[in-house]
Design an enzyme around this catalytic site. Structure first.
Site, mmCIF file in Angstrom:
data_model
loop_
_atom_site.group_PDB
_atom_site.id
_atom_site.type_symbol
_atom_site.label_atom_id
_atom_site.label_comp_id
_atom_site.label_asym_id
_atom_site.label_seq_id
_atom_site.Cartn_x
_atom_site.Cartn_y
_atom_site.Cartn_z
ATOM 1 C CD GLU A 133 -7.631 -7.756 -3.226
ATOM 2 O OE1 GLU A 133 -8.398 -6.863 -2.979
ATOM 3 O OE2 GLU A 133 -6.360 -7.715 -3.399
ATOM 4 C CB SER A 138 -0.918 0.032 1.305
ATOM 5 O OG SER A 138 -1.385 1.280 1.556
#
Ligand code: ARG
Length: 464
Positions: free
Chosen positions: A295, A282
């Protein structure tokens, strides 16, 4: 009055040139040029067939084939100039052929139409792509069998409703994924049989007046057969729809497996660790390691479902035979192929790299009274009716909850309080190992049953 469309290959009957926007709007070359290799392959077979039946001379056929080969080399060297004004891959290549070889080039289209040409191109292209996808499926399935073998004895909680239900082995869980993909392979192999049928000879819609030999062309192109109806051959795209349906199921399976990987790699589950190379960080939270690849696989499933719906909707309501609508089949089909191929590749790369946290899974299986059904089955074997056994075990579970322990951690006297049928042997069924080992039948979760299925599946894979 504007100038005529004489520059078009079909310009003869037109008295004004195409509107510039319409020309770009109706062109497909920007996407169908991807089919160039199959278009050239199909054209060579068509030319050879025409020479075989005497419609072209051998010299004309040789000039055409040499010219097409040279054009393929130009395209692959990045030297070919694709013209939107020439509409599609077929007319771009044909125009260039005539540039290069002169009059013989203009004979290539004898006994053929772009309608049977494009249907042939797509089938040749899709057949090849299916083979690549099948190879990725074999890689993914092989990886799952290896992981299942490595973790055949590893115990994890099995879930229904995402609540702990019964202990299972991680190997058995991997085999469940394997079975899904094995059916996907079988579906694709079956679909391939219907893809591998040759439309050439249907021409525009009604067939052709030349003495063609369709079987000859089909054998040059490796088709298993020729389309039995010319109207159907140029118009239907059911083979592409069928492929997209199979692709949507593959993606659905990858999506479900991905969802489990995402859950399992979270701190809350901690069952597996995905290698760093399949994850990203992140930009703001330094501690994050996000399972991006699973994902994305989950997310890309939506695209392929969309491709399937696009093609179904494209086809419904089309009268026979070919309609320009069909030009819209390519982008969804290309997208489905690219997406499913890339997704399988990522999945097959990721599976062998999954690291399993056996302790965490075992600890999770110890929570939630996963062996409660085993205790009920134990009582039934002692002659207690199942409904009564269910009641007894429910009470024992409540006691475990009060004491904050698993059924296997309750003292014998404590358990006997609920049923006089309970003896010391009960602990053999209350352990996680005893629970999974007891399900040793074909298709069961016992390590031995898992190993037997792996052997069977490996043998079947080798014969595919
Ligand atoms: N670009 C067309 C397609 O993709 C090729 C066939 C065109 N045929 C025609 N009659 N306009 O379907």
């Amino acid at each position: 009055m504007s100038e005529s469309s004489a520059d078009k290959l079909w310009g003869g009957r037109f008295s004004e040139s195409t509107d510039a926007f319409v020309e770009a709007f109706t062109a497909s070359v920007n996407f169908d040029r991807r089919l160039y290799r199959h278009d050239i392959h199909g054209s060579m077979a068509h030319a050879r067939m025409l020479a075989h039946v005497g419609v072209l001379t051998d010299a004309e056929c040789d000039a055409i084939c040499d010219g097409l080969e040279a054009i393929q080399a130009e395209i692959e060297a990045g030297e070919f100039r694709w013209e939107v004004g020439l509409e599609d891959v077929h007319m771009n290549i044909e125009a260039r052929l005539t540039d290069r070889i002169g009059a013989a080039g203009k004979k290539l289209h004898t006994g053929r139409s772009r309608n049977d040409q494009i249907a042939t191109d797509i089938r040749l292209w899709l057949r090849e792509e299916i083979d690549h996808i099948l190879a990725e499926l074999v890689r993914a399935r092989t990886g799952l069998l290896e992981l299942a073998e490595r973790e055949a004895d590893t115990i994890m909680p099995g879930f229904t409703h995402l609540q702990v239900a019964m202990p299972v082995t991680f190997g058995h869980h991997m085999l469940a994924w394997y079975e899904m993909l094995a059916r996907d392979s079988a579906r694709l192999r079956d679909a391939r049989r219907r893809v591998n049928v040759m439309p050439l000879g249907a021409a525009a819609l009604a067939g052709t007046t030349y003495p063609i030999d369709r079987a000859y062309a089909a054998s040059l192109l490796g088709f298993d057969g020729v389309a039995a109806n010319s109207l159907d051959a140029v118009s239907d795209r059911d083979f592409a729809i069928e492929f997209c349906a199979d692709a949507a199921l593959i993606m659905t399976h990858l999506s479900r497996a991905s969802e489990e990987m995402i859950l399992w790699s979270s701190a809350q589950f901690g069952f597996i660790e995905l290698p760093d190379r399949f994850c990203t960080g992140s930009s703001i939270m330094p501690q994050k390691k996000n399972p991006d690849v699973p994902e994305l696989l989950r997310g890309k499933t939506g695209r392929v479902n969309g491709d399937l719906i696009s093609l179904l909707t494209l086809m419904k309501g089309q009268p026979l035979a070919y309609n320009k609508d069909n030009q819209e089949d390519k982008e969804p089909l290309f997208d489905a192929v690219d997406t499913v191929r890339g997704s399988l590749r990522a999945f097959a790369d990721m599976v062998p790299a999954i690291e399993v946290n056996r302790e965490r899974m075992r600890a999770a299986a110890m929570q939630g009274y996963a062996t409660a059904t085993d205790l009920a089955d134990y009582l039934v074997r002692k002659g207690v009716p199942f409904r009564d056994a269910h009641e007894v075990v429910g009470k024992a579970v409540r006691r475990g909850i009060e004491l904050g322990c698993d059924l296997s951690e309750l003292k014998l006297e404590e358990l006997q309080h609920f049923s006089s049928e309970i003896e010391a042997s009960v602990y053999e069924v209350l352990t996680l190992e005893g629970s999974v080992a007891a399900r040793g039948h074909y298709g069961g979760t016992a390590p031995d049953a898992v190993r037997a299925r792996i052997r069977e599946a490996k043998a079947a894979l080798e014969n595919e």
